[in-house]
Design an enzyme around this catalytic site. Structure first.
Site, PDB file in Angstrom:
ATOM      1  N   HIS A  79     -60.757 -47.480 -43.981  1.00 50.68           N
ATOM      2  CA  HIS A  79     -61.829 -47.556 -42.976  1.00 50.68           C
ATOM      3  C   HIS A  79     -62.114 -49.064 -42.835  1.00 50.68           C
ATOM      4  CE1 HIS A  79     -65.207 -46.726 -40.553  1.00 50.68           C
ATOM      5  NE2 HIS A  79     -65.842 -45.821 -41.275  1.00 50.68           N
TER       6      HIS A  79
ATOM      7  N   LYS B 153     -57.453 -27.006 -27.444  1.00 52.80           N
ATOM      8  CA  LYS B 153     -56.537 -26.016 -26.846  1.00 52.80           C
ATOM      9  C   LYS B 153     -55.126 -26.185 -27.390  1.00 52.80           C
ATOM     10  CE  LYS B 153     -59.061 -26.498 -22.513  1.00 52.80           C
ATOM     11  NZ  LYS B 153     -58.972 -27.212 -21.228  1.00 52.80           N
TER      12      LYS B 153
ATOM     13  N   THR C  38     -70.089 -45.102 -36.810  1.00 50.07           N
ATOM     14  CA  THR C  38     -68.874 -45.788 -36.348  1.00 50.07           C
ATOM     15  C   THR C  38     -68.683 -45.613 -34.844  1.00 50.07           C
ATOM     16  OG1 THR C  38     -67.953 -45.265 -38.512  1.00 50.07           O
ATOM     17  CG2 THR C  38     -66.428 -46.113 -36.864  1.00 50.07           C
TER      18      THR C  38
END
Ligand code: CP
Length: 317
Positions: A139, A89, A62
């Protein structure tokens, strides 16, 4: 005949698309497919545009095909992956997207482990959002490339019988395909062990039946689409062993004999060879697995082009 106007600045789900929308994107993708086979060359439909791939889950097909698609249309394409971005982070999805937006991204292609993440982002950005797979939800570009592959083989998406087999409950591919094929008038048979079948399976698509016996699902089918077990979404035991699963739900040459003589074998990838699909079938004459990947570039070119154009129209109106 009046040409259908594509009015979606985002591509979030197959459920959002009408039959006319499906025809529009597939016709454009079909032309892209032929053009790429004749002479793949860089166009300029998206010159000066920026497409950012934001992938919170791993991907080979993809992500790379969205990148190839964007570049083939002349766009600047940037890839962000979680492991090397500030998401690692602790930065939130929305902060990530807002920061990318002020860099004048025209489109963001988002894959995320949470169902609905692309819809959430779409509500908070001016850019076009294309869903590259969200959790167990949808999807859409996979279903479109599967549809293009099927249509190129059979000349239609109506009146076919398509068996989709494997880990249905965790599969956004199964969900998007069932909805799409239901809209276009093909019969969908969803097949898998009870532990891998959603309770609402019957309601997925307009023409869906549910099976727990692979031979029954494959019997007389035009298309047999095999799915891998989505181990990244499986919590707790869903089968006795991989060997037992393969014996009961793996597709092999003998089992495929039950399908129609011209039946094709599909798989969205990645394949777990020898588990859901025998390796001889995966590489055999009836497999269209690599054609699916080829169709992926054509479909993603069409989707980027249509969504970015619709976004521009909405912005000026
Ligand atoms: N079919 C599919 O989505 O493959 P990737 O996970 O490699 O993108």
């Amino acid at each position: 005949m009046v040409e259908h106007r594509w009015a979606h600045k985002h591509l979030l789900s197959i459920a959002d698309l009408s039959v006319e929308d499906l025809e529009t994107v597939l016709a454009k993708a079909d032309a892209n497919f032929d053009e790429a086979r004749k002479r793949p060359k860089k166009g300029d439909a998206l010159r000066g545009r920026t497409v950012i791939n934001v992938f919170f889950e791993s991907s080979t097909r993809t992500r790379s095909s969205f990148e190839v698609a964007g570049k083939r249309l002349g766009a600047d394409v940037v890839n962000i992956s979680v492991s090397t971005s500030s998401v690692s982070k602790g930065e939130t999805l929305l902060d990530t997207v807002k920061n990318l937006e002020v860099m004048r991204a025209d489109a963001m292609v988002i894959r995320h482990q949470a169902s609905g993440a692309p819809n959430f982002v779409a509500a908070h950005t001016r850019a076009s959002i294309l869903n590259a797979g969200d959790g167990m939800h949808e999807h859409p570009t996979q279903a479109l490339l599967d549809a293009l592959t099927i249509r190129r083989h059979f000349g239609t998406l109506s009146g076919l019988t398509v068996a989709i087999c494997g880990d249905i409950v965790h599969s956004r591919v199964a969900r998007s395909n069932a909805i799409l094929l239901g809209k276009t008038g093909s019969k969908v048979r969803l097949c898998g062990p009870k532990t891998m079948m959603p309770r609402e399976a019957q309601e997925l698509g307009a023409t869906t039946s549910v099976h727990t016996n692979l031979d029954e699902a494959v019997d007389g089918a035009d298309v047999v689409m095999m799915l891998r077990i989505q181990n990244e979404r499986v919590y707790g035991p869903v089968m006795a062993s991989t060997r037992e699963y393969s014996r009961t739900f793996g597709l092999n040459t003998r089992r495929l004999e039950g399908a129609k003589p011209g039946a094709i074998v599909m798989h969205p990838g990645p394949i777990n060879r020898g588990v859901e699909l025998d390796t001889r079938l995966a590489d055999g004459a009836r497999s269209v697995v690599l054609e699916q990947v080829e169709a992926g570039v054509a479909v993603r070119m069409a989707a980027l082009d249509l969504c970015i154009a619709a976004n521009k129209e909405i912005a000026v109106s």
